[in-house]
Design a protein around this motif. Sequence first.
Motif, mmCIF file in Angstrom:
data_model
loop_
_atom_site.group_PDB
_atom_site.id
_atom_site.type_symbol
_atom_site.label_atom_id
_atom_site.label_comp_id
_atom_site.label_asym_id
_atom_site.label_seq_id
_atom_site.Cartn_x
_atom_site.Cartn_y
_atom_site.Cartn_z
ATOM 1 N N LEU A 42 31.507 57.428 39.763
ATOM 2 C CA LEU A 42 32.507 56.384 39.610
ATOM 3 C C LEU A 42 32.653 55.626 40.921
ATOM 4 O O LEU A 42 32.763 56.240 41.986
ATOM 5 N N PRO A 43 32.664 54.304 40.856
ATOM 6 C CA PRO A 43 32.818 53.542 42.094
ATOM 7 C C PRO A 43 34.235 53.662 42.650
ATOM 8 O O PRO A 43 35.193 53.826 41.905
ATOM 9 N N THR A 44 34.344 53.594 43.961
ATOM 10 C CA THR A 44 35.651 53.496 44.611
ATOM 11 C C THR A 44 35.858 52.027 44.927
ATOM 12 O O THR A 44 35.049 51.415 45.615
ATOM 13 N N LEU A 45 36.916 51.476 44.392
ATOM 14 C CA LEU A 45 37.240 50.060 44.571
ATOM 15 C C LEU A 45 38.505 49.954 45.400
ATOM 16 O O LEU A 45 39.477 50.659 45.158
ATOM 17 N N CYS A 46 38.491 49.074 46.380
ATOM 18 C CA CYS A 46 39.676 48.840 47.194
ATOM 19 C C CYS A 46 39.958 47.349 47.234
ATOM 20 O O CYS A 46 39.039 46.538 47.373
ATOM 21 N N GLY A 47 41.225 47.004 47.087
ATOM 22 C CA GLY A 47 41.610 45.601 47.119
ATOM 23 C C GLY A 47 43.049 45.402 46.668
ATOM 24 O O GLY A 47 43.855 46.326 46.671
ATOM 25 N N ILE A 60 41.693 42.416 42.738
ATOM 26 C CA ILE A 60 40.818 41.545 43.519
ATOM 27 C C ILE A 60 40.169 42.377 44.614
ATOM 28 O O ILE A 60 40.860 42.944 45.466
ATOM 29 N N ASP A 61 38.829 42.461 44.575
ATOM 30 C CA ASP A 61 38.115 43.177 45.630
ATOM 31 C C ASP A 61 36.963 42.321 46.138
ATOM 32 O O ASP A 61 36.886 41.126 45.824
ATOM 33 N N ARG A 62 36.065 42.910 46.892
ATOM 34 C CA ARG A 62 34.964 42.151 47.495
ATOM 35 C C ARG A 62 34.050 41.511 46.454
ATOM 36 O O ARG A 62 33.323 40.573 46.756
ATOM 37 N N ASP A 63 34.070 42.036 45.223
ATOM 38 C CA ASP A 63 33.223 41.486 44.157
ATOM 39 C C ASP A 63 33.929 40.435 43.322
ATOM 40 O O ASP A 63 33.338 39.904 42.385
ATOM 41 N N GLY A 64 35.200 40.151 43.617
ATOM 42 C CA GLY A 64 35.934 39.128 42.876
ATOM 43 C C GLY A 64 37.096 39.687 42.082
ATOM 44 O O GLY A 64 37.661 40.721 42.435
ATOM 45 N N ASN A 65 37.434 39.011 40.998
ATOM 46 C CA ASN A 65 38.589 39.377 40.171
ATOM 47 C C ASN A 65 38.174 40.284 39.012
ATOM 48 O O ASN A 65 37.143 40.053 38.383
ATOM 49 N N TRP A 66 39.028 41.268 38.744
ATOM 50 C CA TRP A 66 38.845 42.196 37.640
ATOM 51 C C TRP A 66 40.123 42.202 36.801
ATOM 52 O O TRP A 66 41.223 42.166 37.349
ATOM 53 N N MET A 67 39.978 42.278 35.494
ATOM 54 C CA MET A 67 41.134 42.384 34.611
ATOM 55 C C MET A 67 41.485 43.859 34.435
ATOM 56 O O MET A 67 40.644 44.661 34.036
ATOM 57 N N VAL A 68 42.721 44.196 34.752
ATOM 58 C CA VAL A 68 43.221 45.550 34.540
ATOM 59 C C VAL A 68 44.012 45.569 33.239
ATOM 60 O O VAL A 68 43.895 46.476 32.428
ATOM 61 N N GLY A 69 44.811 44.539 33.031
ATOM 62 C CA GLY A 69 45.592 44.446 31.803
ATOM 63 C C GLY A 69 46.024 43.018 31.539
ATOM 64 O O GLY A 69 46.241 42.241 32.477
ATOM 65 N N ILE A 70 46.108 42.694 30.261
ATOM 66 C CA ILE A 70 46.587 41.373 29.867
ATOM 67 C C ILE A 70 47.569 41.577 28.716
ATOM 68 O O ILE A 70 47.312 42.359 27.796
#
Length: 144
Positions: A42-47, A60-70
Amino acid sequence: MTRTYQQRVAAWYRLATMATMACVLPFAAAQALAGERAQAVLPTLCGWLDNPTPGNVDFIDRDGNWMVGIQGGHQAAGKLPTFSSGRWVRTGHGSTGYGCVCMKARIDPDDRKILELVQARSMPLATCRKDPAIKGEEPFNPLK
């Protein structure tokens, strides 16, 4: 029933049970191993974890925006970390705001979604503010 017939049925039942177990056990072992491998990679993501409105959470991390919930749609499984007041920037009423987080997560890189937060912990705001990979990506604070 004759005794010979009963013995044949019992032998057939034992054979069928052993054949079933011979198929099921390797499958179960393979599933367990796959689960362990998935956990291990599993990747470790920080942001920045941004909660601009109720039910909407972005990361928001170094790879851009990610949706966690909408709201009314996708919601990642798992728990969001708790933030002390010094690690959470309030941007409005209720729980709206943002903070710095590091997490291990299952992701869908094609759809840019966080599927499951496996482990998540809040970090000091300075951690994200000093990270050159996300410099200038701090979420907007209308209360400033």
